[in-house]
Design a protein around this motif. Structure first.
Motif, PDB file in Angstrom:
ATOM      1  N   HIS A 405       0.850  -1.205   0.000  1.00 22.81           N
ATOM      2  CA  HIS A 405       0.000   0.000   0.000  1.00 22.81           C
ATOM      3  C   HIS A 405       0.879   1.246   0.000  1.00 22.81           C
ATOM      4  O   HIS A 405       2.065   1.196   0.361  1.00 22.81           O
ATOM      5  N   LEU A 406       0.273   2.358  -0.393  1.00 22.63           N
ATOM      6  CA  LEU A 406       1.020   3.618  -0.370  1.00 22.63           C
ATOM      7  C   LEU A 406       1.159   4.086   1.071  1.00 22.63           C
ATOM      8  O   LEU A 406       0.196   3.997   1.854  1.00 22.63           O
ATOM      9  N   ILE A 413      -1.806  -1.242  -3.565  1.00 24.28           N
ATOM     10  CA  ILE A 413      -0.999  -1.237  -4.796  1.00 24.28           C
ATOM     11  C   ILE A 413      -0.957  -2.662  -5.330  1.00 24.28           C
ATOM     12  O   ILE A 413      -0.759  -3.610  -4.567  1.00 24.28           O
ATOM     13  N   LEU A 426       2.374   1.237 -10.767  1.00 31.52           N
ATOM     14  CA  LEU A 426       2.401   2.593 -10.203  1.00 31.52           C
ATOM     15  C   LEU A 426       1.681   3.585 -11.103  1.00 31.52           C
ATOM     16  O   LEU A 426       1.830   3.532 -12.328  1.00 31.52           O
ATOM     17  N   ARG A 436       7.680   8.296  -4.145  1.00 35.48           N
ATOM     18  CA  ARG A 436       6.461   7.479  -3.968  1.00 35.48           C
ATOM     19  C   ARG A 436       6.857   6.318  -3.063  1.00 35.48           C
ATOM     20  O   ARG A 436       7.688   5.492  -3.444  1.00 35.48           O
ATOM     21  N   VAL A 438       6.005   2.956  -1.330  1.00 36.59           N
ATOM     22  CA  VAL A 438       5.117   1.796  -1.270  1.00 36.59           C
ATOM     23  C   VAL A 438       5.567   0.934  -0.103  1.00 36.59           C
ATOM     24  O   VAL A 438       6.748   0.583   0.007  1.00 36.59           O
TER      25      VAL A 438
END
Ligand code: FHN
Length: 444
Positions: A405-406, A413, A426, A436, A438
């Motif tokens: 997940h972010l 994700i 992405l 970003r 993750v």
């Protein structure tokens, strides 16, 4: 010898220095060093902190031309001796400095207690070549800073230059020497055992708990006998948790607690300072400047952007390293507003992304152009710094990934894990998006 060059080693300082010499045998050997439990704990805490503020500040700041100005202009000792009388940092406020470090998300400060000009920015009884004795300010800013750091929960390290362009006993001279009016003789053993160890004793006795000593300048006499094991033993005796961080650009030696890299990540040598050897036993640090200078340089407006600074910090963490980021305050004690705004911006970024930096270690995936990984507990943080395609392919990760997940917002994700590697799907890079992150949750 001119009066200004005479060093007033007081009975008191000698007593302190000799007391320590009595306890530490001169032949203390490298093999004798076993880090104490406090020291091991301090190393872990050091790695957890990840981000520190480096401060280069001294009488050289008055000239606004960097900390090497004594050498660069080939001034004589008598000429340089005029400088302290212009140093009166009436705007210095320890609370503001420490608060800025905190606002930036920094967890420690490393400040020059003395640089290569040998001028002690603290109240030293070993010599009157110090801020209290020689400047109109007459106060000890390091004491104020230490008290404030203790109050605000920031660790404090003292930078200490072993190289000395002022003391006649720094003899034979090193490779940075020039004819600055010192006599052609001196007692290097006395310089190390009385002067330097005396000042280190002061720094580790009069300022409460000190996180460590950051040495610099040994590279000036690479073949010299620096009595390192004796000095290191003294430091660890006075404060067992104090970390010794030598910027000698060489492979770490026994007694040293952190390996530091100047203007480079561990293992890199783009700046021409560092060894490529990277220790796997002790914590790592990378130091860099916010603009291009260490000490205040009025002609340097080459400020790095918040995004550049954040990427440096992320890449350091992904290389299992801390980042020590330097500022050079004005001679009046103020900090350049350009530094302040950038540091605050990094602090805002860390307030959102700090979980993927603080307390982490380098992750299982080797760093690449695409980014880096960090890890903590059962989480791997994938820091995507360059978006080439909507699919990011990583090498295999040993542990089973249970979810992705972010970090920001928690959105799930798509992740595919096979024996050949891991593929993350992405979205395109957002406007001004630096990193970003993750979060991969793994079975550990
Ligand atoms: O000569 C110093 C320089 O002025 C500065 O203090 C940096 C910080 O890492 N270290 C030295 C160069 O290795």
């Amino acid at each position: 010898m001119p009066k200004t060059q005479q060093f007033t080693i007081t009975k008191c300082a000698l007593a302190v220095a000799f007391a320590s010499l009595c306890i530490i045998p001169a032949n203390v050997s490298a093999q004798d060093y076993q880090p104490s439990p406090e020291n091991m704990q301090a190393r872990r805490e050091y790695q957890d902190m990840k981000f520190g503020m480096f401060i280069h500040w001294g009488v050289y700041s008055v000239l606004g031309d960097g900390e090497w100005v004594f050498h660069e202009r080939h001034l004589t000792v008598d000429e340089y001796n005029r400088l302290p009388s212009f140093f009166d940092p009436e705007k210095f406020d320890a609370r503001t400095w420490v608060a800025l470090a905190k606002a930036a998300g920094m967890k420690y400060i490393t400040i020059t207690s003395r640089h290569h000009d040998g001028f002690a920015m603290f109240d030293s009884k070993v010599s009157d070549w110090n801020i209290v004795a020689r400047t109109p300010y007459k106060k000890d800013p390091l004491k104020m800073l230490a008290d404030e750091c203790h109050r605000q929960g920031i660790k404090l390290f003292f930078y200490y230059s072993q190289l000395d362009w002022h003391n006649p006993d720094y003899f034979p001279r090193g490779q940075t020497s020039w004819n600055n009016g010192r006599p052609d003789h001196g007692d290097f053993n006395s310089y190390l055992d009385n002067y330097m160890d005396g000042q280190l004793t002061e720094l580790l006795t009069n300022y409460g708990a000190i996180a460590g000593i950051w040495f610099d300048g040994m590279w000036d006499k690479p073949d010299g006998d620096w009595h390192l094991q004796k000095t290191y033993a003294l430091i660890h005796k006075l404060q067992p948790a104090a970390l010794i961080i030598p910027n000698h650009h060489q492979t770490p030696r026994p007694g040293e607690d952190v390996q530091t890299f100047e203007r480079d990540l561990p293992g890199q040598n783009t700046a021409g300072f560092n060894t490529k050897y990277v220790s796997s036993d002790i914590p790592l640090e990378s130091s860099d400047t916010l603009n291009g200078a260490w000490g205040f340089n009025i002609g340097d407006s080459n400020y790095k952007s918040p995004a550049e600074l954040e990427r440096k910090l992320i890449r350091a963490a992904g290389n299992n390293s801390n980042l020590l980021l330097n500022i050079g305050p004005y001679p009046n004690g103020e900090i350049d507003p350009q530094f302040v705004t950038r540091l605050q911006a990094v602090g805002e970024w860390l307030a959102k992304y700090g979980d993927s930096i603080y307390g982490t270690r380098g992750g299982p995936v080797p760093p690449g152009d695409w980014g880096v990984t960090t890890q903590k507990d059962n989480r791997i943080y994938v820091h995507v710094l360059n978006w080439g395609s909507p699919l990011l392919a990583l090498p295999p990760i040993a542990e089973k990934i249970s979810s992705a997940h972010l970090l920001l917002g928690g959105e799930s994700i798509d992740v595919t894990q096979t024996a050949d590697g891991v593929i993350l799907k992405l979205r395109a890079q957002g406007k001004d998006e630096v990193d970003r992150v993750v979060v991969l949750t793994v079975a550990r």
